[in-house]
Enzyme design. Sequence first.
Site, PDB file in Angstrom:
ATOM      1  N   TRP A   1       0.828  -1.213   0.000  1.00 25.27           N
ATOM      2  CA  TRP A   1       0.000   0.000   0.000  1.00 25.27           C
ATOM      3  C   TRP A   1       0.851   1.247   0.000  1.00 25.27           C
ATOM      4  O   TRP A   1       0.523   2.242  -0.648  1.00 25.27           O
ATOM      5  CB  TRP A   1      -1.000  -0.027   1.157  1.00 25.27           C
ATOM      6  CG  TRP A   1      -2.053  -1.056   0.924  1.00 25.27           C
ATOM      7  CD1 TRP A   1      -2.159  -2.274   1.531  1.00 25.27           C
ATOM      8  CD2 TRP A   1      -3.115  -1.004  -0.050  1.00 25.27           C
ATOM      9  NE1 TRP A   1      -3.220  -2.981   1.006  1.00 25.27           N
ATOM     10  CE2 TRP A   1      -3.822  -2.231   0.045  1.00 25.27           C
ATOM     11  CE3 TRP A   1      -3.526  -0.057  -0.978  1.00 25.27           C
ATOM     12  CZ2 TRP A   1      -4.927  -2.522  -0.761  1.00 25.27           C
ATOM     13  CZ3 TRP A   1      -4.627  -0.338  -1.780  1.00 25.27           C
ATOM     14  CH2 TRP A   1      -5.313  -1.557  -1.665  1.00 25.27           C
TER      15      TRP A   1
ATOM     16  N   ASP B   1      -1.357   6.192   6.733  1.00 25.43           N
ATOM     17  CA  ASP B   1      -2.472   5.392   6.221  1.00 25.43           C
ATOM     18  C   ASP B   1      -2.711   4.295   7.251  1.00 25.43           C
ATOM     19  O   ASP B   1      -1.925   3.355   7.358  1.00 25.43           O
ATOM     20  CB  ASP B   1      -2.096   4.786   4.859  1.00 25.43           C
ATOM     21  CG  ASP B   1      -3.154   3.784   4.361  1.00 25.43           C
ATOM     22  OD1 ASP B   1      -4.191   3.616   5.035  1.00 25.43           O
ATOM     23  OD2 ASP B   1      -2.930   3.178   3.295  1.00 25.43           O
TER      24      ASP B   1
ATOM     25  N   LYS C   1     -12.440  -2.138   7.386  1.00 20.52           N
ATOM     26  CA  LYS C   1     -11.797  -3.208   8.144  1.00 20.52           C
ATOM     27  C   LYS C   1     -12.296  -3.191   9.598  1.00 20.52           C
ATOM     28  O   LYS C   1     -12.970  -4.117  10.034  1.00 20.52           O
ATOM     29  CB  LYS C   1     -10.272  -3.076   8.081  1.00 20.52           C
ATOM     30  CG  LYS C   1      -9.718  -3.490   6.711  1.00 20.52           C
ATOM     31  CD  LYS C   1      -9.132  -2.335   5.990  1.00 20.52           C
ATOM     32  CE  LYS C   1      -8.413  -2.557   4.699  1.00 20.52           C
ATOM     33  NZ  LYS C   1      -8.447  -3.698   3.894  1.00 20.52           N
TER      34      LYS C   1
END
Lengths: 404, 404
Positions: free
Chosen positions: A146, A216, A240
């Site tokens: 990511w 992030d 999530k």
Amino acid sequence: MRRQSVAATALWIVGSALKTAAANPIQSAVAATLCRRTPKTKLMTERIFNFSAGPAVLPIPVLEEARAHLLALPGVGMSVIEISHRSKTFDEIIQGAETGLRDLLSIPKNYAVLFLQGGASLQFTMVPMNFLSLDENADYILTGSWGKKAIKEAQKCGEVNLGADMSDGGFTRVPTQEELQLGDDARYVHITSNETIEGVQWKSEPDTGDVPLFSDSSSDILSRPIPIEKYGLIYAGAQKNMGPSGVTLVIIREDLLPHIPKGKPTMLDYRTHVEHKSLYNTPNTWGIYIINLVCKWLKEKGGLEAMQQENEAKAKLIYDAIDATDFYRGHADPDSRSIMNVTFHLPSEDLEKKFASEATAAGMDGLKGHRSVGGIRASIYNAFPREGCEALVEFMKEFEKKNG
Amino acid sequence: MRRQSVAATALWIVGSALKTAAANPIQSAVAATLCRRTPKTKLMTERIFNFSAGPAVLPIPVLEEARAHLLALPGVGMSVIEISHRSKTFDEIIQGAETGLRDLLSIPKNYAVLFLQGGASLQFTMVPMNFLSLDENADYILTGSWGKKAIKEAQKCGEVNLGADMSDGGFTRVPTQEELQLGDDARYVHITSNETIEGVQWKSEPDTGDVPLFSDSSSDILSRPIPIEKYGLIYAGAQKNMGPSGVTLVIIREDLLPHIPKGKPTMLDYRTHVEHKSLYNTPNTWGIYIINLVCKWLKEKGGLEAMQQENEAKAKLIYDAIDATDFYRGHADPDSRSIMNVTFHLPSEDLEKKFASEATAAGMDGLKGHRSVGGIRASIYNAFPREGCEALVEFMKEFEKKNG
């Protein structure tokens, strides 16, 4: 939040395992384990153990409350997905979600809490659009897949320095403080607090001096307490630990806002959303409603300290099973192991395929590792029940006996 | 979609009206009207008439199906908001939504159908980011408040010509073909097919020759058949006629894609979403799920021709009531009247306030006009029942009797 619903979280029974228990000893063991733990509760044979990396499992009491009011919120006469985002009812919902997050994460008053859209992927662009110009630079610490995507977007806006590049060995750990090479004039330092794909997590924040730390935190937000005051900006997709997909949480220190250049597209300027309290345009009202319910559930469960304890205990069950044998090989270094995404390998790709497919048949879904790294990944977010980790460990032992 | 649920759409009973019927003759009339129309059905006293401009009323059968499966989709063992967007189950859902829209709108094969996030407001930026450079120009036809916002964002990217400016008189109509002043070298012509705030709607597309027609169709998409082949690009927030907030439909003619300059932010480049079939990152899975159910419901109701007939009949009820007296004054010119948002004024602001507030008390919510234009606005999207329009007309008559 209905109190009696909380008990239902102990209720995640593997339906398919029960149905075919007699035919399969692993499934039988799984079912027996679960039944032993919930002797007095009604069996919810419809649910399975969902190890998906996101969208992911949500608390049953949250789903039950949403279901109960899906046709009409009490006293409102409309579904939550039908009410105006300008209504008093929705105002209470979004305020509730913000207050819930502020309480749980101890967010100081000088930070704004925003509910945006587009996921972390849009934030990869929005962050540098707001805080990185062509003649400026930012430090990105690369610890996984990511982070790579975040860097790619930042490079379209300005200069990116790699504060550390941990790609050697396929991203198995975060760097030490000594390994960091941070620039003096960086606009910000960017990390990915938990790399969902590799299962690599920061255990504490790097020291970035006076340079704002941006993170992030999509896959570990709300999994443990974090010192918000160490951050300039945190962003996280909701799907999530917080709620359904389609909402992005942004926590931003307000003194950063005046540094944003003028003339940016209105929707991509953080100031727009701070000024309008996330209501410049129609937000994802359902997503924010679910986040509000999840926050209430987290408070009932004892908040983030309790959640961290439980998450660590859940992860330890699986990591212990990995470490107990050479058949399973953990991907991340022990010091950088994620408590959200447990990644490991088996002796061969064929065995990994067999493992994932037999696990699915036994009522444990979503264990196949991300296509980019392979292997097995067990995502065990806040709402994932400990019984599921125990069932997986049982399954791992049985699988090794047969295939080891 | 469960067949028996469809009957329930006839069932929108004004709960508060029933409860206090004896005390209030207007409410009594409303309740009586409704009861007469649904003699055999169980009263759903919890629901009210929701005239909100968006998020807005959704079909009861859709809400019922979503409720029935909120804890576990049949055969899947997880809630729709918990399943991976990469799963086979979600693949069927998003394919279903796309096929549903393609069938209903007769979308030709050379158009891509995308499910994005950020609402029309992000499209105001994304459209010119993809199709308008600094040295280029586009024609924007201004017929209301949303068009103004679209223009503001386009001006940050390139030159905007006003193909027509209908702001005189507070946006009461769309221009005639003869009034249009379109440039020869415009990259595209942009319209707002239905101005939600003013209640002004295009009845047919303007002729733009070889220049692609782009439309913000947020508030009338799916309300009637439209000739897609006349458009280059259509975008629409879902929260009026399609589903919950947080999803944006984009229909784009694929031959336009090669004209997008390279190097744009990945998430803001239409090609990304065409190539990845709306799954470059995690989409709003719940929103797409509801859109799929809404499409099924629309097909059961006879598709968009039937929907247009019903919408025109519903709107005519209210417009006829407006035209029958001088007490009410319609905002839009008859030829440009929206069949989705009926806007009108009363003799004074005080009376308008009283009207909206007494209507709410009588179980008709969301009638206050947008703060920027005042007056009354009745938003009567696809899922809004005809009984609600009849109830409003009754209420209007009674209100005039008392206050006229």
